[in-house]
Design an enzyme around this catalytic site. Structure first.
Site, PDB file in Angstrom:
ATOM      1  N   SER A 187      13.616  23.723  43.677  1.00  0.00           N
ATOM      2  CA  SER A 187      12.255  23.466  43.199  1.00  0.00           C
ATOM      3  C   SER A 187      11.941  21.974  43.298  1.00  0.00           C
ATOM      4  O   SER A 187      12.842  21.152  43.487  1.00  0.00           O
ATOM      5  CB  SER A 187      12.120  23.914  41.743  1.00  0.00           C
TER       6      SER A 187
ATOM      7  N   ASP B 287      11.207  25.633  47.066  1.00  0.00           N
ATOM      8  CA  ASP B 287      10.392  26.492  46.206  1.00  0.00           C
ATOM      9  C   ASP B 287       9.149  25.725  45.753  1.00  0.00           C
ATOM     10  O   ASP B 287       9.255  24.613  45.222  1.00  0.00           O
ATOM     11  CB  ASP B 287      11.249  26.888  44.991  1.00  0.00           C
ATOM     12  N   HIS B 288       7.975  26.288  45.956  1.00  0.00           N
ATOM     13  CA  HIS B 288       6.715  25.659  45.536  1.00  0.00           C
ATOM     14  C   HIS B 288       6.581  24.216  46.020  1.00  0.00           C
ATOM     15  O   HIS B 288       6.278  23.316  45.233  1.00  0.00           O
ATOM     16  CB  HIS B 288       6.554  25.689  44.012  1.00  0.00           C
TER      17      HIS B 288
ATOM     18  N   ASP C  59       2.936  25.430  48.500  1.00  0.00           N
ATOM     19  CA  ASP C  59       2.100  26.104  47.510  1.00  0.00           C
ATOM     20  C   ASP C  59       0.763  25.381  47.390  1.00  0.00           C
ATOM     21  O   ASP C  59       0.645  24.367  46.720  1.00  0.00           O
ATOM     22  CB  ASP C  59       2.808  26.153  46.162  1.00  0.00           C
TER      23      ASP C  59
ATOM     24  N   HIS D 240       7.569  36.123  42.585  1.00  0.00           N
ATOM     25  CA  HIS D 240       7.964  34.954  41.781  1.00  0.00           C
ATOM     26  C   HIS D 240       8.070  35.390  40.319  1.00  0.00           C
ATOM     27  O   HIS D 240       7.623  36.462  39.946  1.00  0.00           O
ATOM     28  CB  HIS D 240       6.926  33.840  41.933  1.00  0.00           C
ATOM     29  N   GLY D 241       8.676  34.506  39.514  1.00  0.00           N
ATOM     30  CA  GLY D 241       8.801  34.831  38.097  1.00  0.00           C
ATOM     31  C   GLY D 241       9.734  35.985  37.849  1.00  0.00           C
ATOM     32  O   GLY D 241       9.541  36.783  36.926  1.00  0.00           O
ATOM     33  N   GLY D 242      10.804  36.062  38.656  1.00  0.00           N
ATOM     34  CA  GLY D 242      11.712  37.207  38.592  1.00  0.00           C
ATOM     35  C   GLY D 242      12.329  37.433  37.219  1.00  0.00           C
ATOM     36  O   GLY D 242      12.593  38.573  36.840  1.00  0.00           O
ATOM     37  N   THR D 243      12.549  36.359  36.461  1.00  0.00           N
ATOM     38  CA  THR D 243      13.161  36.507  35.134  1.00  0.00           C
ATOM     39  C   THR D 243      12.268  37.329  34.211  1.00  0.00           C
ATOM     40  O   THR D 243      12.743  38.098  33.386  1.00  0.00           O
ATOM     41  CB  THR D 243      13.407  35.116  34.517  1.00  0.00           C
TER      42      THR D 243
ATOM     43  N   THR E 253      14.620  30.801  35.779  1.00  0.00           N
ATOM     44  CA  THR E 253      14.806  30.680  34.326  1.00  0.00           C
ATOM     45  C   THR E 253      16.075  31.366  33.812  1.00  0.00           C
ATOM     46  O   THR E 253      16.784  30.798  32.974  1.00  0.00           O
ATOM     47  CB  THR E 253      13.568  31.269  33.602  1.00  0.00           C
TER      48      THR E 253
HETATM   49  O1  G3H Z   1       9.926  30.393  42.288  1.00  0.00           O
HETATM   50  C1  G3H Z   1      10.585  30.520  41.281  1.00  0.00           C
HETATM   51  C2  G3H Z   1      10.380  31.674  40.446  1.00  0.00           C
HETATM   52  O2  G3H Z   1       9.049  31.900  40.264  1.00  0.00           O
HETATM   53  C3  G3H Z   1      11.218  31.637  39.235  1.00  0.00           C
HETATM   54  O3  G3H Z   1      10.770  32.478  38.212  1.00  0.00           O
HETATM   55  O4  G3H Z   1      11.807  31.173  36.407  1.00  0.00           O
HETATM   56  O5  G3H Z   1      10.754  33.365  35.958  1.00  0.00           O
HETATM   57  O6  G3H Z   1      12.877  33.269  37.200  1.00  0.00           O
HETATM   58  P1  G3H Z   1      11.609  32.575  36.883  1.00  0.00           P
END
Ligand code: G3H
Length: 278
Positions: free
Chosen positions: A47, A79-80, A101, A201-204, A226
């Protein structure tokens, strides 16, 4: 096999390639070890925050070390990415793939910025990810959710020439674990329109069942950051609770690394990438 071909293969076979973001040496070691243990291809995500924390020249050395230790296909991805200069710098130290991004801009400006990166990256054999629809501004943290309009998906992919597409579907990157109310119908609609694989994205924050369904619908890359950081900070908290804890930080960092590795291995099982080394 390139990262582009691997993600296309994942889409055809109904699994997803995990992108696991590194923050430091130990998290990188954890990701590489997890991939070896699970016999999974893997993407190491970097990132903007980690780029600033580690610095480009240290990062170049870490990547070289990871490549020589890896026993399964390993790809490195920005990433981004915030701007063209960062994209160029990452390509110059050997990244396989970059995300630019520009999703906070209007559609036409997003296309213009991404198109420029695609020309640069494809000339160097590097894959490109971009996003249409916004979740939140990665640089300012400002929340500006506007979910992806499926009607814009094909137009965006065709106009930019990207290799994989990130969408906004109720995900909450960097926020809560397993609690995002994701719009599976929207994911399905975007997947049906997209000529390239989708990225989650936002896999957590995405519940396990929703991840499985999204992969079945056509998502072939899932990003995790995360959960790895929480594994590390959890191990540190446990070790230094109260006034106790070892004076040698390596003892605690080893425990943190093991905890991060377990998280990555579990996600590889969930994504169906375990055992997929050709
Ligand atoms: O690009 C990174 C992800 O969006 C990470 O998402 O922090 O919820 O696992 P996360």
């Amino acid at each position: 096999m390139s990262i582009i071909a691997t993600i296309q293969r994942a889409r055809q076979e109904g699994w997803a390639l995990g992108q696991f973001n590194m923050s430091n040496l130990e998290t990188l070691q954890a990701i590489v070890a997890a991939a070896g243990q699970a016999q999974s291809p893997v993407i190491v995500g970097v990132s903007m925050g980690s780029l600033r924390h580690i610095g480009l020249s240290y990062l170049a050395g870490l990547i070289q070390g990871a490549r020589s230790e890896a026993t399964t296909p390993l790809f490195v991805h920005l990433d981004h990415g915030a701007d063209l200069a960062t994209v160029k710098a990452c390509i110059n130290i050997g990244f396989d793939s970059v995300m630019i991004d520009a999703s906070r801009y209007r559609f036409e400006e997003n296309v213009r910025v991404v198109r420029e990166v695609v020309e640069l990256a494809h000339n160097r054999g590097v894959g490109v990810e971009a996003q249409v629809g916004e979740t939140w501004d990665e640089e300012t943290g400002e929340e500006i959710e506007s979910r992806t309009d499926p009607a814009s998906v094909r137009r965006f992919v065709d106009a930019t020439g990207i290799d994989y597409l990130a969408i906004s579907f109720g995900n909450t990157p960097g926020r809560v674990e397993g609690a995002a109310e994701v719009d599976l119908a929207l994911i399905r609609a975007c997947a049906a329109e997209s000529p390239v694989p989708l990225v989650l994205h936002g896999g957590t924050s995405i519940p396990d069942d929703a991840i499985r369904e999204a992969i079945a619908a056509g998502a072939a890359k899932v990003n995790i950051d995360t959960a790895i950081r929480q594994a590390v900070t959890g191990a540190l908290r446990r070790a230094y609770a109260g006034d106790s804890g070892p004076s040698d930080p390596r003892t605690v960092l080893s425990a943190a690394r093991a905890a991060a590795q377990q998280v990555v291995e579990n996600k590889m099982q969930l994504f169906g990438s375990a055992g997929r080394v050709p």
